[in-house]
Write an enzyme that holds these catalytic residues in place. Sequence first.
Site, mmCIF file in Angstrom:
data_model
loop_
_atom_site.group_PDB
_atom_site.id
_atom_site.type_symbol
_atom_site.label_atom_id
_atom_site.label_comp_id
_atom_site.label_asym_id
_atom_site.label_seq_id
_atom_site.Cartn_x
_atom_site.Cartn_y
_atom_site.Cartn_z
ATOM 1 N N HIS A 156 4.734 -32.906 -5.636
ATOM 2 C CA HIS A 156 4.356 -31.476 -5.731
ATOM 3 C C HIS A 156 4.412 -30.814 -4.347
ATOM 4 O O HIS A 156 3.733 -29.835 -4.119
ATOM 5 C CB HIS A 156 2.961 -31.296 -6.322
ATOM 6 C CG HIS A 156 2.722 -32.103 -7.558
ATOM 7 N ND1 HIS A 156 2.964 -31.635 -8.828
ATOM 8 C CD2 HIS A 156 2.296 -33.382 -7.705
ATOM 9 C CE1 HIS A 156 2.678 -32.578 -9.707
ATOM 10 N NE2 HIS A 156 2.278 -33.660 -9.049
ATOM 11 N N SER A 277 20.219 -16.752 16.382
ATOM 12 C CA SER A 277 20.034 -15.459 15.731
ATOM 13 C C SER A 277 20.512 -14.376 16.687
ATOM 14 O O SER A 277 20.278 -14.467 17.894
ATOM 15 C CB SER A 277 18.550 -15.262 15.413
ATOM 16 O OG SER A 277 18.253 -13.882 15.318
ATOM 17 N N LYS A 283 15.484 -18.384 18.120
ATOM 18 C CA LYS A 283 15.836 -19.069 16.885
ATOM 19 C C LYS A 283 16.941 -20.118 17.033
ATOM 20 O O LYS A 283 17.907 -19.942 17.761
ATOM 21 C CB LYS A 283 16.309 -18.047 15.819
ATOM 22 C CG LYS A 283 15.262 -17.113 15.342
ATOM 23 C CD LYS A 283 14.197 -17.750 14.457
ATOM 24 C CE LYS A 283 14.708 -18.155 13.111
ATOM 25 N NZ LYS A 283 14.967 -17.018 12.221
ATOM 26 N N GLU A 290 21.921 -24.951 5.292
ATOM 27 C CA GLU A 290 21.813 -23.846 4.327
ATOM 28 C C GLU A 290 23.120 -23.663 3.564
ATOM 29 O O GLU A 290 23.126 -23.395 2.360
ATOM 30 C CB GLU A 290 21.429 -22.556 5.046
ATOM 31 C CG GLU A 290 20.014 -22.593 5.588
ATOM 32 C CD GLU A 290 19.734 -21.427 6.523
ATOM 33 O OE1 GLU A 290 18.849 -20.633 6.208
ATOM 34 O OE2 GLU A 290 20.400 -21.314 7.568
#
Length: 470
Positions: A156, A277, A283, A290
């Site tokens: 979970h 970024s 970043k 992704e």
Amino acid sequence: MKMWSGRFRQPLDPEFEKWQRSFPYDRRLLPFELAASRAHANALKIAGILSAAELSEILKGLETIGRRAESSAEFLKDDEAEDVHHFVEKQLAGLIGDVGYKLHTGRSRNEQIATDLRLFVRQSIDALRNLIGEWVEAILLRAESAGNAAMPAYTHLQPAEPVLVAHWLLAYVEMFLRDASRLADCRKRANLCPLGSGAVAGATLAIDRQAMAAELGFDEPTANSIDATSDRDFAIEFVGALSLLALHLSRWAEEMILFSTPAYGFVELPEAYSTGSSAMPQKKNPDLLELVRGKAARVMGCAFTLQTLIKGLPLAYNKDLQETQEAVFDASDTVSSILPLVTGFMKTVQFNDAKMNEAARSGFMNAWAAAAYLVGRGVPSRLAHEAVGKAVALAVERGCDLQTLPLADLRLIHASFDAGFRSCLELSQVLALHDVPGGTAPLQVKRALQNARERVEKMAASFHGRDLSG
Ligand code: ARG
């Protein structure tokens, strides 16, 4: 000359003509089309349709087409060819004259495309299994060198129990080994030869189907001409297997993304596979991961396209089947491009063992071990669960761990808690408790690593000496 112009008095609408062509994408099937054409030509000679001289001319012509295609991309720019079958016929007639038109004797494009696509799938499976082998090897090497590093395992997405990092990585080894075996399994069913099936009812001349199958490295000819010309199960299975593989890659990518966030800090993203970024200077984004997750959707979409495409088709060939090609190519290309990249990523990614170990020691992940301790002292499991639950609630209230609760307080919860309790909560004890095959106890993981190593070596050995084209 078209392959079917005799019956027509009017030309095709130019827009329609352009739109219905498959050559812009099925030209990549050219090597298979040429191989299948060679096999058919040889069979035509045995059947007495071609003389030895005609056969030789046709074979030479086919060879020239192959050579020209290899040496110049321009050669494949043909705005007239309807599809790869038409292209070869056109080129052949251009090279050797009307004898070229004899090649199509007794065959149909319906059996040809079914054959070419099977050959493509077979070659693609062999190449992909190689890539999966390298990918699994990279994961396994990381697992083998992880030693006794521990980390939390989640259910979970809540911290559940500590496991060895090697155990976690071996979970992925299992998934990808299954993916490789699914592809091998699909290969067996795909490796049958449709040649000789004609348009739907079988060839109109006595052609040696066994010989054609053998020449192309197929196990045997397909059994039914209606099925052979309309079946695309092999493509659905192939892309289905790829969609599962992509799905596994996506789950792996998702965990890597999660574990690379500061909140977890288990994984340091390699700069070579990350981007920055344009707005936020601090970043480092997990773009590779992704995109792997994103491309999985695309591969799964291809699987869905194929199933939807075929579910309503009456037997046998329908032109809708032309649409199978791009979905097969796209799924195959997408997964083939991902695998070397994730392999490179896996070789360079850094695991932060200290953070993982620290996390493995917190979050009450030893609670089940605590309950097992009470069970070992004769307490019924449900009551042990209840008692440890209360101990956890008390520790939460006091902002401490189970280990640091005073024994006196524990004994108020249950009389069976005693002095040996603390040591059973040690990380090493908790890990060792899971001492079953498939569990995370270090000895079990050591065996699992050996077992995985054997299977990976066996898979790698099965590639050696295999000619990828046949
Ligand atoms: N380009 C076609 C395809 O991919 C080849 C078969 C054409 N057959 C036909 N009967 N028109 O399906």
